[in-house]
Scaffold this motif. Structure first.
Motif, PDB file in Angstrom:
ATOM      1  N   GLU A 153       0.835  -1.202   0.000  1.00  0.00           N
ATOM      2  CA  GLU A 153       0.000   0.000   0.000  1.00  0.00           C
ATOM      3  C   GLU A 153       0.869   1.252   0.000  1.00  0.00           C
ATOM      4  O   GLU A 153       0.586   2.222  -0.714  1.00  0.00           O
ATOM      5  CB  GLU A 153      -0.919  -0.012   1.223  1.00  0.00           C
ATOM      6  CG  GLU A 153      -2.005  -1.089   1.161  1.00  0.00           C
ATOM      7  CD  GLU A 153      -2.917  -1.052   2.377  1.00  0.00           C
ATOM      8  OE1 GLU A 153      -2.744  -0.126   3.219  1.00  0.00           O
ATOM      9  OE2 GLU A 153      -3.791  -1.926   2.490  1.00  0.00           O
ATOM     10  N   ARG A 154       1.943   1.254   0.795  1.00  0.00           N
ATOM     11  CA  ARG A 154       2.843   2.402   0.820  1.00  0.00           C
ATOM     12  C   ARG A 154       3.520   2.598  -0.537  1.00  0.00           C
ATOM     13  O   ARG A 154       3.735   3.731  -0.983  1.00  0.00           O
ATOM     14  CB  ARG A 154       3.903   2.237   1.913  1.00  0.00           C
ATOM     15  CG  ARG A 154       3.352   2.258   3.320  1.00  0.00           C
ATOM     16  CD  ARG A 154       4.426   2.593   4.349  1.00  0.00           C
ATOM     17  NE  ARG A 154       5.576   1.702   4.293  1.00  0.00           N
ATOM     18  CZ  ARG A 154       5.679   0.564   4.956  1.00  0.00           C
ATOM     19  NH1 ARG A 154       4.666   0.136   5.708  1.00  0.00           N
ATOM     20  NH2 ARG A 154       6.758  -0.180   4.872  1.00  0.00           N
ATOM     21  N   ILE A 155       3.866   1.501  -1.171  1.00  0.00           N
ATOM     22  CA  ILE A 155       4.494   1.576  -2.493  1.00  0.00           C
ATOM     23  C   ILE A 155       3.585   2.294  -3.484  1.00  0.00           C
ATOM     24  O   ILE A 155       4.023   3.178  -4.230  1.00  0.00           O
ATOM     25  CB  ILE A 155       4.840   0.158  -2.985  1.00  0.00           C
ATOM     26  CG1 ILE A 155       6.095  -0.342  -2.264  1.00  0.00           C
ATOM     27  CG2 ILE A 155       5.041   0.126  -4.502  1.00  0.00           C
ATOM     28  CD1 ILE A 155       6.409  -1.802  -2.523  1.00  0.00           C
ATOM     29  N   GLN A 156       2.304   1.945  -3.477  1.00  0.00           N
ATOM     30  CA  GLN A 156       1.374   2.564  -4.424  1.00  0.00           C
ATOM     31  C   GLN A 156       1.119   4.026  -4.075  1.00  0.00           C
ATOM     32  O   GLN A 156       1.021   4.875  -4.963  1.00  0.00           O
ATOM     33  CB  GLN A 156       0.087   1.757  -4.453  1.00  0.00           C
ATOM     34  CG  GLN A 156       0.292   0.360  -5.053  1.00  0.00           C
ATOM     35  CD  GLN A 156      -0.954  -0.505  -4.985  1.00  0.00           C
ATOM     36  OE1 GLN A 156      -1.770  -0.515  -5.899  1.00  0.00           O
ATOM     37  NE2 GLN A 156      -1.109  -1.225  -3.878  1.00  0.00           N
ATOM     38  N   ARG A 157       1.033   4.338  -2.795  1.00  0.00           N
ATOM     39  CA  ARG A 157       0.833   5.736  -2.394  1.00  0.00           C
ATOM     40  C   ARG A 157       2.041   6.594  -2.770  1.00  0.00           C
ATOM     41  O   ARG A 157       1.902   7.787  -3.059  1.00  0.00           O
ATOM     42  CB  ARG A 157       0.577   5.834  -0.888  1.00  0.00           C
ATOM     43  CG  ARG A 157      -0.778   5.320  -0.447  1.00  0.00           C
ATOM     44  CD  ARG A 157      -1.114   5.824   0.948  1.00  0.00           C
ATOM     45  NE  ARG A 157      -0.122   5.434   1.942  1.00  0.00           N
ATOM     46  CZ  ARG A 157      -0.197   4.338   2.683  1.00  0.00           C
ATOM     47  NH1 ARG A 157      -1.229   3.507   2.529  1.00  0.00           N
ATOM     48  NH2 ARG A 157       0.730   4.058   3.586  1.00  0.00           N
ATOM     49  N   ALA A 158       3.222   5.987  -2.789  1.00  0.00           N
ATOM     50  CA  ALA A 158       4.449   6.735  -3.071  1.00  0.00           C
ATOM     51  C   ALA A 158       4.768   6.797  -4.561  1.00  0.00           C
ATOM     52  O   ALA A 158       5.812   7.339  -4.933  1.00  0.00           O
ATOM     53  CB  ALA A 158       5.622   6.113  -2.304  1.00  0.00           C
ATOM     54  N   GLY A 159       3.888   6.258  -5.404  1.00  0.00           N
ATOM     55  CA  GLY A 159       4.107   6.351  -6.844  1.00  0.00           C
ATOM     56  C   GLY A 159       4.712   5.133  -7.486  1.00  0.00           C
ATOM     57  O   GLY A 159       5.026   5.140  -8.684  1.00  0.00           O
ATOM     58  N   GLY A 160       4.861   4.044  -6.737  1.00  0.00           N
ATOM     59  CA  GLY A 160       5.365   2.801  -7.302  1.00  0.00           C
ATOM     60  C   GLY A 160       4.229   1.907  -7.755  1.00  0.00           C
ATOM     61  O   GLY A 160       3.063   2.318  -7.756  1.00  0.00           O
ATOM     62  N   GLN A 161       4.557   0.690  -8.134  1.00  0.00           N
ATOM     63  CA  GLN A 161       3.560  -0.266  -8.612  1.00  0.00           C
ATOM     64  C   GLN A 161       3.644  -1.571  -7.841  1.00  0.00           C
ATOM     65  O   GLN A 161       4.747  -2.069  -7.584  1.00  0.00           O
ATOM     66  CB  GLN A 161       3.784  -0.577 -10.091  1.00  0.00           C
ATOM     67  CG  GLN A 161       3.446   0.521 -11.052  1.00  0.00           C
ATOM     68  CD  GLN A 161       3.658   0.056 -12.478  1.00  0.00           C
ATOM     69  OE1 GLN A 161       4.782   0.034 -12.985  1.00  0.00           O
ATOM     70  NE2 GLN A 161       2.586  -0.334 -13.133  1.00  0.00           N
ATOM     71  N   ALA A 162       2.490  -2.109  -7.491  1.00  0.00           N
ATOM     72  CA  ALA A 162       2.404  -3.467  -6.967  1.00  0.00           C
ATOM     73  C   ALA A 162       2.195  -4.386  -8.161  1.00  0.00           C
ATOM     74  O   ALA A 162       1.208  -4.267  -8.877  1.00  0.00           O
ATOM     75  CB  ALA A 162       1.250  -3.590  -5.980  1.00  0.00           C
ATOM     76  N   LEU A 163       3.122  -5.295  -8.388  1.00  0.00           N
ATOM     77  CA  LEU A 163       3.078  -6.144  -9.573  1.00  0.00           C
ATOM     78  C   LEU A 163       2.475  -7.513  -9.303  1.00  0.00           C
ATOM     79  O   LEU A 163       2.409  -8.345 -10.208  1.00  0.00           O
ATOM     80  CB  LEU A 163       4.493  -6.308 -10.151  1.00  0.00           C
ATOM     81  CG  LEU A 163       5.210  -4.998 -10.512  1.00  0.00           C
ATOM     82  CD1 LEU A 163       6.610  -5.294 -11.030  1.00  0.00           C
ATOM     83  CD2 LEU A 163       4.402  -4.217 -11.538  1.00  0.00           C
ATOM     84  N   GLY A 164       2.022  -7.727  -8.082  1.00  0.00           N
ATOM     85  CA  GLY A 164       1.407  -9.009  -7.743  1.00  0.00           C
ATOM     86  C   GLY A 164       1.473  -9.227  -6.247  1.00  0.00           C
ATOM     87  O   GLY A 164       2.012  -8.409  -5.497  1.00  0.00           O
ATOM     88  N   GLY A 165       0.863 -10.325  -5.815  1.00  0.00           N
ATOM     89  CA  GLY A 165       0.965 -10.750  -4.430  1.00  0.00           C
ATOM     90  C   GLY A 165       0.066  -9.953  -3.507  1.00  0.00           C
ATOM     91  O   GLY A 165      -0.762  -9.167  -3.963  1.00  0.00           O
ATOM     92  N   PRO A 166       0.254 -10.168  -2.183  1.00  0.00           N
ATOM     93  CA  PRO A 166       1.209 -11.076  -1.551  1.00  0.00           C
ATOM     94  C   PRO A 166       0.901 -12.549  -1.828  1.00  0.00           C
ATOM     95  O   PRO A 166      -0.268 -12.932  -1.951  1.00  0.00           O
ATOM     96  CB  PRO A 166       1.063 -10.781  -0.060  1.00  0.00           C
ATOM     97  CG  PRO A 166       0.350  -9.475   0.016  1.00  0.00           C
ATOM     98  CD  PRO A 166      -0.519  -9.410  -1.198  1.00  0.00           C
ATOM     99  N   THR A 167       1.949 -13.338  -1.918  1.00  0.00           N
ATOM    100  CA  THR A 167       1.816 -14.769  -2.156  1.00  0.00           C
ATOM    101  C   THR A 167       2.570 -15.537  -1.081  1.00  0.00           C
ATOM    102  O   THR A 167       3.735 -15.227  -0.800  1.00  0.00           O
ATOM    103  CB  THR A 167       2.399 -15.153  -3.533  1.00  0.00           C
ATOM    104  OG1 THR A 167       1.730 -14.405  -4.552  1.00  0.00           O
ATOM    105  CG2 THR A 167       2.223 -16.642  -3.788  1.00  0.00           C
ATOM    106  N   ALA A 168       1.892 -16.514  -0.470  1.00  0.00           N
ATOM    107  CA  ALA A 168       2.534 -17.327   0.562  1.00  0.00           C
ATOM    108  C   ALA A 168       3.438 -18.368  -0.080  1.00  0.00           C
ATOM    109  O   ALA A 168       3.082 -18.993  -1.077  1.00  0.00           O
ATOM    110  CB  ALA A 168       1.478 -18.015   1.419  1.00  0.00           C
TER     111      ALA A 168
END
Length: 359
Positions: free
Chosen positions: A84-99
């Motif tokens: 969530e912090r990554i997306q708020r800071a302008g980055g991208q979530a590319l998947g996951g979280p995955t166990a």
């Protein structure tokens, strides 16, 4: 150096994704003296060990269109919150979280410049069993064309502190800044000698002194001399006993030397590619990995993008197309396949008898 725990945002694991896993075992077993055990949790992949301690993973790419590259894992206490912090800071979530069984949780992400990394929330496996010894992980750097945005991003996400160390013979006065067309502040002035230190930064964990001794990751600016098709990337360093000998061995094993070997004030550096194109750096004689590894690569990476020969006469010229594939453009899937603890952590894994001679 044996490792037990990792701070927030600290590199904690590396994994090579390659077309031919068996060929990668031969290459790295010979180069670093690694032995291998199966990554039994998902039925494929190899855990690399150095004298019984886990140091890396090798996995086969599930899709040939994916990049051949070394993936860097960054430790986090809460992978979902960090995404969530990554997306708020302008980055991208590319998947996951995955166990990954009870080993931990992973999730691939990208910073605003496009460099891809993997988050790792540990379960029974924290990460490296050893670092900063020959054959083990030493250092890593983000290479980017958007230093201001990337600096702000990693500070917001992981709480990093930033320092821009000067080099010998260069004072600490900051040169006039240059702002690019996207509003990103770039270091630079008509005096290249004075501007050079600000093209490299060091990130320290939250709460740590702003000192190279405490740095966990570096940041380099990609200059105009680097091919435009080459995307931003993270460069992984491994420590070796003899950089020049290791570079020669890379070539003997079918790999290539992209830059060096070259002496820096902090150690001998070479940037190389394995026999399948995954790029990494090797360094010997380091007094301080945080201070030394980065300063050499900040100068050397740009120089190594053209057709040149190393000091040992090794042709290391590559096309821009080769570079883009090797560094992993747009890796949005499969970044980080598995990290499994070694037998010393209470996990079983039969040796495959593929230990090499090292370098």
């Amino acid at each position: 150096m044996a490792r037990k725990a990792f701070t927030e945002g600290e590199p904690c694991w590396v994994e090579a994704t390659v077309p031919d896993e068996e060929a990668a075992r031969r290459f790295y077993g010979e180069l670093f003296g690694w032995s291998f055990a199966p990554l039994s949790a998902v039925g494929h992949g190899s855990l690399a060990r150095l004298r019984g301690r886990p140091v890396a993973a090798l996995t086969r790419k599930p899709d040939g269109r994916m990049p051949t590259t070394w993936n860097l894992y960054l430790a986090t206490r809460d992978v979902a919150d960090t995404l969530e912090r990554i997306q708020r800071a302008g980055g991208q979530a590319l998947g996951g979280p995955t166990a990954v069984g009870d080993f931990g949780l992973r999730a691939p992400a990208a910073d605003p410049g496009g460099a891809v990394f993997t988050l790792w929330q540990p379960g029974v496996h924290a990460g490296f069993g050893t670092t900063e010894e020959p054959g083990a992980y030493l250092w890593a750097e983000v290479h980017t064309r958007k230093p201001a945005r990337v600096d702000a991003f990693y500070t917001a996400v992981f709480g990093y502190g930033l320092t821009t160390p000067t080099r010998p013979g260069v004072d600490g006065a900051e040169p006039p800044a240059v702002v690019d067309e996207e509003g990103d502040t770039l270091a630079g002035s008509g005096d290249a000698e004075r501007a050079a230190p600000y093209l490299f930064g060091l990130w320290t964990p939250e709460g740590a002194p702003l000192d190279p001794e405490y740095a966990v990751l570096g940041r380099c600016v990609m200059g105009p001399e680097e091919p435009a098709p080459l995307p931003p990337y993270l460069l992984t360093y491994f420590e070796v006993e003899d950089c020049a000998a290791t570079a020669r061995r890379v070539v003997e094993l079918g790999g290539r030397v992209r830059f060096g070997p070259e002496s820096t004030p902090f150690g001998e550096l070479a940037v190389v590619a394995d026999d399948q194109g995954a790029v990494f750096a090797v360094m010997s004689g380091t007094a301080d990995p945080g201070e030394g590894a980065g300063s050499g690569a900040a100068e050397g990476e740009g120089e190594g993008s053209g057709d040149r020969e190393s000091a040992d006469g090794v042709d290391r010229g590559e096309s821009a197309e080769d570079l883009g594939e090797a560094e992993g453009a747009g890796a949005t899937e499969g970044a980080g396949a598995l990290v499994e603890p070694g037998a010393e952590d209470g996990w079983e894994g039969g040796e495959r008898g593929e230990k090499g001679n090292g370098s």
